[in-house]
Scaffold this motif. Structure first.
Motif, short mmCIF file in Angstrom:
data_model
loop_
_atom_site.label_atom_id
_atom_site.label_comp_id
_atom_site.label_asym_id
_atom_site.label_seq_id
_atom_site.Cartn_x
_atom_site.Cartn_y
_atom_site.Cartn_z
N SER A 269 -16.01 12.07 34.80
CA SER A 269 -17.37 11.84 35.28
C SER A 269 -18.33 12.85 34.65
O SER A 269 -17.91 13.88 34.10
N ASP B 38 -18.31 6.56 27.73
CA ASP B 38 -17.53 5.33 27.82
C ASP B 38 -17.74 4.74 29.21
O ASP B 38 -18.55 5.25 29.98
N ALA B 39 -17.01 3.71 29.53
CA ALA B 39 -17.22 3.00 30.80
C ALA B 39 -16.98 3.87 32.02
O ALA B 39 -17.55 3.64 33.08
N ASP B 40 -16.12 4.88 31.88
CA ASP B 40 -15.77 5.72 33.04
C ASP B 40 -16.51 7.06 33.07
O ASP B 40 -16.26 7.87 33.95
N GLY B 41 -17.37 7.32 32.11
CA GLY B 41 -18.10 8.59 32.08
C GLY B 41 -18.23 9.10 30.66
O GLY B 41 -18.83 8.47 29.81
N THR C 88 -15.99 10.87 27.35
CA THR C 88 -14.63 11.06 26.84
C THR C 88 -14.26 12.53 26.83
O THR C 88 -15.07 13.40 26.50
N ALA D 10 -6.60 12.59 31.80
CA ALA D 10 -7.66 11.59 31.77
C ALA D 10 -8.27 11.48 30.37
O ALA D 10 -8.46 12.49 29.70
N SER E 7 -11.25 10.07 30.03
CA SER E 7 -12.66 10.31 30.29
C SER E 7 -12.83 10.89 31.68
O SER E 7 -11.94 10.77 32.53
#
Length: 139
Positions: free
Chosen positions: A97, A124-127, A129, A93, A95
């Motif tokens: 959570s 970032d948008a998903d949590g 990095t 991954a 990024s």
């Protein structure tokens, strides 16, 4: 501690099923302990490339699956999880959570929010990095 966890995971994920299928494998536990110590030595050693390779071998063998490697947050608090976070970040991954980032760093989710707010971790948008988590662990 790392060697103990590696040995325990090898026993439960690999040796126990082999013994169930093929019967007694009396000499294997001692070989597993020696192998686990070797892996731990490489992972904790100075050769970054060898450590990453050892972690990739372990994760590939011990946590096979059809999808990407995505362990639960608690796994990151184990010796193997901490070593993986420090050497590789998250292998699958870009990024994670805030909860997973907290587990990787050994802090609370609120601690991650604070680190992001102070510019110590990159959001970032998903949590958060994984590169910023890894950089924080290695700082």
């Amino acid at each position: 501690m790392l060697a103990n966890q590696i040995a325990a995971v090898i026993r439960t994920r690999l040796l126990d099923p082999v013994e169930i299928l093929f019967g007694d494998a009396a000499d294997l536990p001692d070989r597993v302990d020696a192998l686990a110590r070797e892996f731990a030595h490489v992972i904790e050693g100075d050769d970054e490339q060898a450590a990453v390779h050892a972690l990739a071998r372990l994760i590939g063998a011990l946590y096979p699956g059809d999808g990407p490697f995505d362990p639960p947050a608690d796994w990151w608090r184990t010796p193997l999880g901490r070593a993986t976070a420090k050497r590789v970040g998250h292998p699958a991954a870009r990024s994670v959570s805030y909860s997973v980032a907290g587990a990787m760093l050994g802090v609370t989710k609120q601690g991650v929010h604070d680190l992001v707010r102070r510019g110590k971790l990159v959001k970032d948008a998903d949590g958060v990095t994984t590169d910023s988590v890894r950089a924080r662990l290695n700082a």
